[in-house]
Design an enzyme around this catalytic site. Sequence first.
Site, PDB file in Angstrom:
ATOM      1  CB  CYS A 144      69.884 -45.488 -12.633  1.00 23.49           C
ATOM      2  SG  CYS A 144      69.318 -44.151 -11.588  1.00 23.49           S
ATOM      3  CB  CYS A 188      69.603 -42.330 -14.314  1.00 24.04           C
ATOM      4  SG  CYS A 188      70.678 -42.500 -12.883  1.00 24.04           S
TER       5      CYS A 188
END
Length: 146
Positions: free
Chosen positions: A66, A69
């Site tokens: 991600c 993230c």
Amino acid sequence: MPQIVCPACGAINRIPPGKPAETARCGKCREPLFQGRPADLDGAGLARHITRDSIPLVVDFWADWCGPCKMMAPEFVKAAQALEPLVRFAKLDTEAAPEAAAAHGIRSIPTMMVFRNGREVARQSGAMPAGQIVQWLRDAVLALGS
């Protein structure tokens, strides 16, 4: 007397009144109870912190693939440095612990959840800078008292 779960070994510790939490060490493994960075948790560790910590727990549900993230990770560390020991910061890799993510209804990442007294009290999805994380926690959790 507050109960604090050791992020290194999972032991339950009590911090006596008058002893600064910032300098407290685990009675079992002797590691610092607060290190100014998020603890990496698995599903069992998450459950232990949710049910046993006396202070609010903010968890970043994330995954290695991600992009947002990864962008938020250093910001989450900065927020931990600003607010520990008022709040425990932790990270849970949703790829390594999919059952824990599913149990908490994680549908998008990054998602931050705050737990207090064993229950969810706040949730926020999407990457945020450190200042916004700190403000969100102050407004949503710390204003309620710990």
